[in-house]
Motif scaffolding. Sequence first.
Motif, short mmCIF file in Angstrom:
data_model
loop_
_atom_site.label_atom_id
_atom_site.label_comp_id
_atom_site.label_asym_id
_atom_site.label_seq_id
_atom_site.Cartn_x
_atom_site.Cartn_y
_atom_site.Cartn_z
N PRO A 183 0.79 -1.25 0.00
CA PRO A 183 0.00 0.00 0.00
C PRO A 183 0.81 1.29 0.00
O PRO A 183 0.35 2.30 0.51
N CYS A 184 2.02 1.30 -0.60
CA CYS A 184 2.83 2.53 -0.54
C CYS A 184 2.07 3.65 -1.26
O CYS A 184 1.72 3.53 -2.43
N ARG A 185 1.89 4.76 -0.55
CA ARG A 185 0.96 5.79 -1.03
C ARG A 185 1.50 6.60 -2.19
O ARG A 185 0.74 7.26 -2.89
N GLY A 299 3.00 5.09 4.04
CA GLY A 299 2.29 3.80 4.09
C GLY A 299 3.24 2.62 4.00
O GLY A 299 2.91 1.58 3.45
N TYR A 331 9.00 14.28 0.13
CA TYR A 331 7.63 13.75 0.20
C TYR A 331 6.75 14.79 0.89
O TYR A 331 7.22 15.51 1.79
N HIS A 361 4.47 14.04 -7.58
CA HIS A 361 3.11 13.48 -7.53
C HIS A 361 2.92 12.46 -8.66
O HIS A 361 3.23 12.75 -9.82
N THR A 365 -2.44 8.31 -7.35
CA THR A 365 -1.95 7.64 -6.13
C THR A 365 -2.49 8.41 -4.92
O THR A 365 -2.77 9.62 -5.03
N PRO A 366 -2.65 7.73 -3.75
CA PRO A 366 -3.16 8.45 -2.56
C PRO A 366 -2.34 9.70 -2.24
O PRO A 366 -2.89 10.75 -1.91
N ALA A 367 -1.01 9.61 -2.39
CA ALA A 367 -0.16 10.76 -2.04
C ALA A 367 -0.43 11.96 -2.94
O ALA A 367 -0.20 13.11 -2.56
N ARG A 369 -3.04 13.28 -3.58
CA ARG A 369 -4.10 14.14 -3.02
C ARG A 369 -3.52 15.09 -1.97
O ARG A 369 -4.18 16.01 -1.52
#
Length: 492
Positions: A183-185, A299, A331, A361, A365-367, A369
């Motif tokens: 799950p790496c964001r 994550g 990050y 970005h 990917t979740p990151a 956002r």
Amino acid sequence: MSDNKSRPLRAGNKSQQPVVCLVSLGCAKNTVDSERLLGLLVSAGFLIAADPADADLCLVNTCGFIQEARAESAATLRELAGLKVRGRLRAVAALGCLAERARDVPELAGLLAAADALIRFDDYPRLAEICRALLAQQTPDTTAAAGAAGLSHVPDEFYRLPRLRMGAPHTAYLKISEGCSNPCRFCAIPRIRGRQVSRPIKALVQEARELIALGARELNLIAQDTTSYGRDLYGAFRLPALLRALRALPDPVWFRLLYAYPRHLSDAVLDVLASDERFCPYLDLPLQHISDAMLAAMGRGMTRAQTVALLDRLPRKLPGVTLRTSFIVGYPGETERDFAELLDFVREGCFTHAGVFIYSHEPRTPAARLKDDVPPAEKIRRRDTLLQAQRAVSRQHQRARVGRTLRVLVDGPVERGAKVPAGARAIARSRHEAPEVDGVIYLRGAGAQRLAPGTFLDARIVRGLDYDAVAEIAPAPPALLTDTRSKKHQTG
Ligand code: SF4
């Protein structure tokens, strides 16, 4: 499987067989796919050219992982399209991760505009048919052209196809699984390659045998996360079982484990690695960061304390182990304090080899956002500062080896005109350097330039440089596989 000799030039191609060139970009996992794609084409009667200028059709196995890689893929396609305009090539097609990524992120499709066709993973087994359609100037029937939705996967049958080896035969990659379920964001791989799909142990051992029969003296085990091997296929972590099955092969080859996910690296794996001298005491262990705040935000599922406990355990479980890692700086939310903690950690000197990447970005990917709040100039300063610190650490590791005699694997003579240390005639690596990503050992001594790639021999380190070393060929005849100083292995 067969070797990669270029076939007759298109002009001299009296056989009328179509000639294809494949440009393979990105990581070693893409290289393995490219070798199978070439094997498929040769079995279907195509000839293979090393130079696009000698081909009727050019395929580009693209990389879509990060912005730089995507830009390189787009530039390669444009350059080849230029060859087509000048009448050499009849068609250019894009395969691989960027072709897949563009389905998920339509705004990236423009990067592939120079291609006449996009060939996604699920079309790989039909590549010959698609190439013939392209050469007949027809629009090939592909899932991309049909606008098929959803993630595509490389079908199992593709992995049973022969590999046409690219590059030097003495070192090869064994891809044990594809895709990733972690799950790496910040990472887009699960959106490109899907969840992890492991290959059966029996098929991998057979592939290892075939690669060895073709001259491989080093097998590098790769995946997105090698330590999760088998969870999907066998419902449990089965890397130890795979390593034991490879250990049963009688051949004098090195096995190297790359892309180990720290949270999944078990003592069971370390015990097998320590059980046979052919397993390189080498671990590629991407940590990405060390501050608890960043590890949690990314994550990674591991804390600083757990990471340090693992690093303390490694040399006890695997004496003489060499570590490679990679870090991400900039990050979202990375404070000066987080970065200072990472810098101090690097200066502790655990890692002989390390790569440092600037965060950007990745769409969807979740990151992505999160607010990308570290200014670009600051990201660059942090990357360069970390690389400088790692350079000093690497130099210390290299200098600490001076006087040691190591077993090395010859990669080949130094290239004419290459900038190398005085007297260097050949390039080699020990069990402590992976191909393509780590430094090398320059060999001096009588006859070094005539050493065949794939030769094992002893060499005494006489000089440590920033990332490389210089060694003299030791007089001792090659008898064993390991570093001659470790008595345990000589008698083991
Ligand atoms: S382990 Fe994490 S960083 Fe590596 S491929 Fe999987 S999701 Fe991406």
